[in-house]
Every structure is written in C-alpha cells, then in structure tokens.
Design an enzyme around this catalytic site. Structure first.
Site, PDB file in Angstrom:
ATOM      1  N   ASN A  55      42.315  31.926  34.459  1.00  0.00           N
ATOM      2  CA  ASN A  55      42.502  33.305  34.909  1.00  0.00           C
ATOM      3  C   ASN A  55      42.415  33.423  36.427  1.00  0.00           C
ATOM      4  O   ASN A  55      43.411  33.489  37.124  1.00  0.00           O
ATOM      5  CB  ASN A  55      41.457  34.221  34.257  1.00  0.00           C
ATOM      6  CG  ASN A  55      41.752  34.539  32.817  1.00  0.00           C
ATOM      7  OD1 ASN A  55      42.606  35.362  32.525  1.00  0.00           O
ATOM      8  ND2 ASN A  55      41.063  33.882  31.901  1.00  0.00           N
ATOM      9  N   ASP A  56      41.188  33.430  36.920  1.00  0.00           N
ATOM     10  CA  ASP A  56      40.970  33.704  38.340  1.00  0.00           C
ATOM     11  C   ASP A  56      41.559  32.630  39.249  1.00  0.00           C
ATOM     12  O   ASP A  56      41.982  32.928  40.364  1.00  0.00           O
ATOM     13  CB  ASP A  56      39.468  33.838  38.617  1.00  0.00           C
ATOM     14  CG  ASP A  56      38.837  34.936  37.776  1.00  0.00           C
ATOM     15  OD1 ASP A  56      39.536  35.931  37.495  1.00  0.00           O
ATOM     16  OD2 ASP A  56      37.670  34.794  37.379  1.00  0.00           O
ATOM     17  N   ILE A  57      41.599  31.386  38.796  1.00  0.00           N
ATOM     18  CA  ILE A  57      42.057  30.297  39.660  1.00  0.00           C
ATOM     19  C   ILE A  57      43.572  30.296  39.858  1.00  0.00           C
ATOM     20  O   ILE A  57      44.090  29.525  40.663  1.00  0.00           O
ATOM     21  CB  ILE A  57      41.607  28.927  39.114  1.00  0.00           C
ATOM     22  CG1 ILE A  57      42.223  28.658  37.747  1.00  0.00           C
ATOM     23  CG2 ILE A  57      40.095  28.835  39.071  1.00  0.00           C
ATOM     24  CD1 ILE A  57      41.954  27.256  37.233  1.00  0.00           C
ATOM     25  N   VAL A  58      44.301  31.165  39.125  1.00  0.00           N
ATOM     26  CA  VAL A  58      45.748  31.286  39.301  1.00  0.00           C
ATOM     27  C   VAL A  58      46.124  32.712  39.682  1.00  0.00           C
ATOM     28  O   VAL A  58      47.272  33.121  39.528  1.00  0.00           O
ATOM     29  CB  VAL A  58      46.515  30.855  38.024  1.00  0.00           C
ATOM     30  CG1 VAL A  58      46.336  29.370  37.763  1.00  0.00           C
ATOM     31  CG2 VAL A  58      46.053  31.667  36.810  1.00  0.00           C
ATOM     32  N   ALA A 114      35.839  37.072  36.893  1.00  0.00           N
ATOM     33  CA  ALA A 114      35.708  37.975  38.036  1.00  0.00           C
ATOM     34  C   ALA A 114      35.894  39.425  37.623  1.00  0.00           C
ATOM     35  O   ALA A 114      35.554  40.339  38.378  1.00  0.00           O
ATOM     36  CB  ALA A 114      36.721  37.607  39.112  1.00  0.00           C
TER      37      ALA A 114
END
Length: 468
Positions: free
Chosen positions: A394-397, A435
């Site tokens: 999720n957050d890392i992309v 996040a």
C-alpha cells in the site's frame, strides 16, 4: 581450562560473530553468515563452561538449561511460519531484555554493600543494564502483541508525552544516583518498574507503519542491554557481541528511516500514523478519481496482459506474506520466463513488518537472488516496464509521497510503479494501508485492481496462463 585459553576462545568467537554479521549483508552469503554465527556461539558456550570461575557442580545445570533452550528454539524454527517471523523476533528480543534484568538483580544481590569508586561504578553498570533490559522486555512484548494482532497496531499517544518523557528521564537519573551512590536497592526496583512502564508507552506510541523500524530498534536495544550485562559480569565476549548487535541494529534503523525520509526521533517520539486522514479530502483531483471509481480486471484479463508482456516487475507487500503467496509467485515467474519475459522483484526497505521480510519470503520460494532488487536499483526501470504486479503493498507504492505535499507520506521514497505501462494491484479490499491514507495509484488509468487473496489470485492467473 586456563583463563588465557578461554580468552583466545572468546576472541575466535568474536571474529566469527563479526564474519557472520558481514555474511548477513547479502542474500547469497546469508546462510554462511548464519553458520559462522552458530559456530561462534558454540565456541563461546563451550569456553564458558570450561572457565575456571564456573563450578563443576554447576556445569550439569547449565548444560541442561542450554539444551532445553536449544530444543525450544528448534521447535520454534520448525513450527513457526514465515508470516509469524516478525512477532517471533520481537518475542525473542523480550527474552534478552528479561535476562539482562535478571543478571543485573543477581549481581546486585550477590555483591553485598561496598564503598569506594569501583563499587559505585559497578552499581552504575548494574543500573544501566537493568533499565535498558526492562525497556527492551516490555517494549518487545508490546511489539509482539501488535504484530500478532492481539492489540491494535494504531499509535497510542499519551497526552503531554514529551513532558512525560523528560520527567521519566529526570527521575531515572535521580534513581541512578541514589542506587549507585548509596546502594539503595529500592531505587533500583523503582527504576525497573518505571523503565518497564516506559517501554510499554514507548512502543505503543509507534504506529503500525513504523513497526519494521520499531523491531529493528528493539534489536538494537537488546544488543546494548547484552553489552551492559557484559560489563556487569566482566565478560568481554558479551560486551563485544552486544556492541555488534546494538550498533548493527541502530545502523539498520537509520537506513530504514532514511528510506522513509524521516528521523529515528520522529519514528519513536513523533505522531506519524496516530491519525488517519483520507487523502481525497486534501486533493481535489484524487477526490474526482475516487468518485469515478477504479478499474478492475478479471483473472483472464490479467493473464492476457501478462502473457503479452516482455518485462514484468513484482512488488511484494505484507499481503503476500499473509497469504503465503511466494510459492505461486515463483510459479508465475517461471511461466512468464518460459514465454520470453524478464521477471524481477522490487523490494522497498520497509516492506512487510520486519527488516528484510520480503527477501526472506522470496528466498524461501527459491527466487533467484539476482532478480531481487532494492528500490534504488530498480526505480528507474518502471517507465520501461510492460506490467507490474503489486501484491498487498500500500504505502510503499503511493505516488502521493512524491507529488502531494499535504499527504502524511510526502517525502517518503516509494516504488514508482505508477510509471509502468500497466499495473495490477492485488488486494482483498480498498482498505488503506498502515498510514491510513488513500492511494492515488488505485485510481490511475493504467492501474487495474484485482480483488482477492493474493495466493488464490496468483494461482488462478497461473492456471489461466497455463491453459490460455
């Protein structure tokens, strides 16, 4: 055994530990690094048993306890799934903290009351050992419960926590002066209780998105508390080993924080992840995209696009770990490679819930090491990639980290998958990541959502491609 021989054995063990740590720096050498570390520990244990200060009548007890611990470790190694490895690591850190506390109190009770500078220094060493150990023990327990899902992964912020932290620090210093200077055991007990409570509050205030850094920090704490125990016991090897673990854990934490464009202080004492705010309320363009909806793809559509791709990048996230999809992912890669496609894997430094979590899972599935690339090595290739398969990340992309100053993720380096020609995101639902913010990637024209369990989805794509 003569003490000089024991000292030489400890030196050999220390060298093996250093070599083992160096081996862990790469996937290809990790097995050798583990083997060297195990050999060093075996030498250290044997040398300790043969030390002149160890009474012969106690050797049997020590061996029995060591065998019991080894048996427990072997059972855990065999039975614990890779998806549960993060919480197991956190739990093992708690054992180190608890042992340091017990060593400290044993030394305090055994030493008796003595005056003089040397006695004051020794009590100071005991105090530091116990306090760091207590923080590590309770903090690791909280991390274990968070990672296990027994308690919420959300950050729990104590009102006025900065003032509380300063107050705890001041009181702890006062208790240290009281115990070290006047040998008041009550001060050591009070400090232990205070440190244990502080460990709970400290780790509870770290949000789920930061748990990989928290685990790395706890690893560092466990090393420093082991080094402190070494000073208490006068054991050089324990000091060296603890310093190695403590410093390497601190360096790893720094590297991970740098990858998130944040400082360690911000992770430990900040409020990141404490509140969830939808990015759509901040970005009108994203709000319009949300209203339009997402593009979805069926299994057959995903298989057809992947079949025609000549370059594919897989981005593993915690969703892959939960679904244990690494095996089917490897099967899919073999199919694609048989059709002439190039398949690689992009790893973000904080993917998963443990440093190196995705690397370990892919290694378990026998994915070739040379196809697993870190973020900095592969980010420039996304614009030239036909298809990207995002598995539970999720957050890392999230591209908002690059272009939306209002996003809580802004400034965090991400995998720039949105630049590829086609992006498939495999998720169970549209739920936000740790996040707590929406991801504009899901609403882009070149992104297609494939909803479902990562393992089942990949298995179905493999089946569709094999019979297509």
């Amino acid at each position: 055994m003569d003490t000089s021989i024991v000292a030489v054995a400890y030196l050999v063990a220390a060298v093996l530990f250093i070599a083992g740590l160096a081996g862990l720096s790469g996937q290809e050498t990790a097995r050798r690094g583990n083997a060297l570390g195990m050999a060093g520990m075996a030498i250290a244990l044997i040398a300790t048993l043969l030390h002149p200060d160890v009474s012969p009548e106690h050797v049997g007890i020590i061996v029995a306890v060591a065998l019991a611990g080894g048996a427990l470790g072997a059972v855990l190694a065999v039975r614990v799934e890779m998806t549960a490895m993060p919480e197991l690591v956190a739990l093992l850190h708690s054992f180190v903290g608890l042992s340091a506390v017990l060593v400290g109190f044993a030394s305090a009770l055994q030493a008796g009351h003595h005056d003089g500078f040397a006695a004051v220094v020794h009590r100071g060493e005991v105090f530091i050992d116990v306090v760091i150990g207590a923080v590590t023990f309770t903090g690791s327990i909280v991390a274990f419960l968070k990672l296990r899902g027994s308690i919420s992964g959300a950050a729990l912020i104590v009102p006025g926590r900065h003032a509380v932290n300063l107050g705890v620090g001041a009181v702890t210093l006062g208790l240290m002066a009281t115990y070290a200077g006047y040998d008041q055991l009550g001060a050591l007990l009070a400090a232990t209780a205070l440190a244990a409570a502080f460990g709970v509050v400290l780790v509870h205030a770290i949000g789920g998105a930061d748990m990989p850094v928290a685990v790395s920090l706890l690893n560092s704490y466990s090393g420093w508390t082991a080094a402190a125990a070494g000073f208490v016991l006068g054991n050089d090897l324990l000091i060296i080993t603890g310093a190695l673990v403590g410093s390497s854990g601190a360096i790893l934490s720094y590297i991970m924080c740098k990858a998130m464009n944040r400082s360690i202080w911000n992770v430990v004492f900040g409020e990141y992840g404490a509140t969830a705010g939808g990015a759509s309320a901040l970005d009108p363009a994203l709000a319009a995209a949300v209203a339009r909806g997402v593009n979805t793809a069926s299994i057959d559509e995903a298989a057809q696009i992947l079949r025609s791709a000549t370059s594919v990048i897989v981005v593993p996230g915690y969703g892959m770990a939960v679904a244990q999809a690494q095996g089917p992912v490897r099967e899919l890669a073999e199919l694609l490679e048989a059709q002439g496609a190039t398949v690689r894997y992009a790893i973000h430094p904080v993917a998963g819930r443990l440093p190196g979590h995705m690397n370990v899972l892919l290694a378990e599935a026998n994915v070739p090491y040379d196809t697993v690339l870190e973020m900095d090595d592969i980010n420039g290739d996304f614009p030239h990639t036909d298809a990207v398969l995002v598995l539970g990340a999720n957050d890392i992309v999230n591209p908002a980290a690059l272009d939306d100053p209002k996003s809580p993720l802004y400034g965090m380096p991400t995998l720039e998958v949105h630049k590829a020609r086609a992006v498939f995101v495999v998720k169970r639902s549209m739920a936000a990541g740790y996040a707590g913010v929406d991801n504009p990637l899901y609403y882009k024209d070149n992104t297609m959502m494939v909803f479902g369990d990562a393992r089942k989805v990949v298995e179905q794509i493999v089946k569709a491609m094999a019979h297509g």
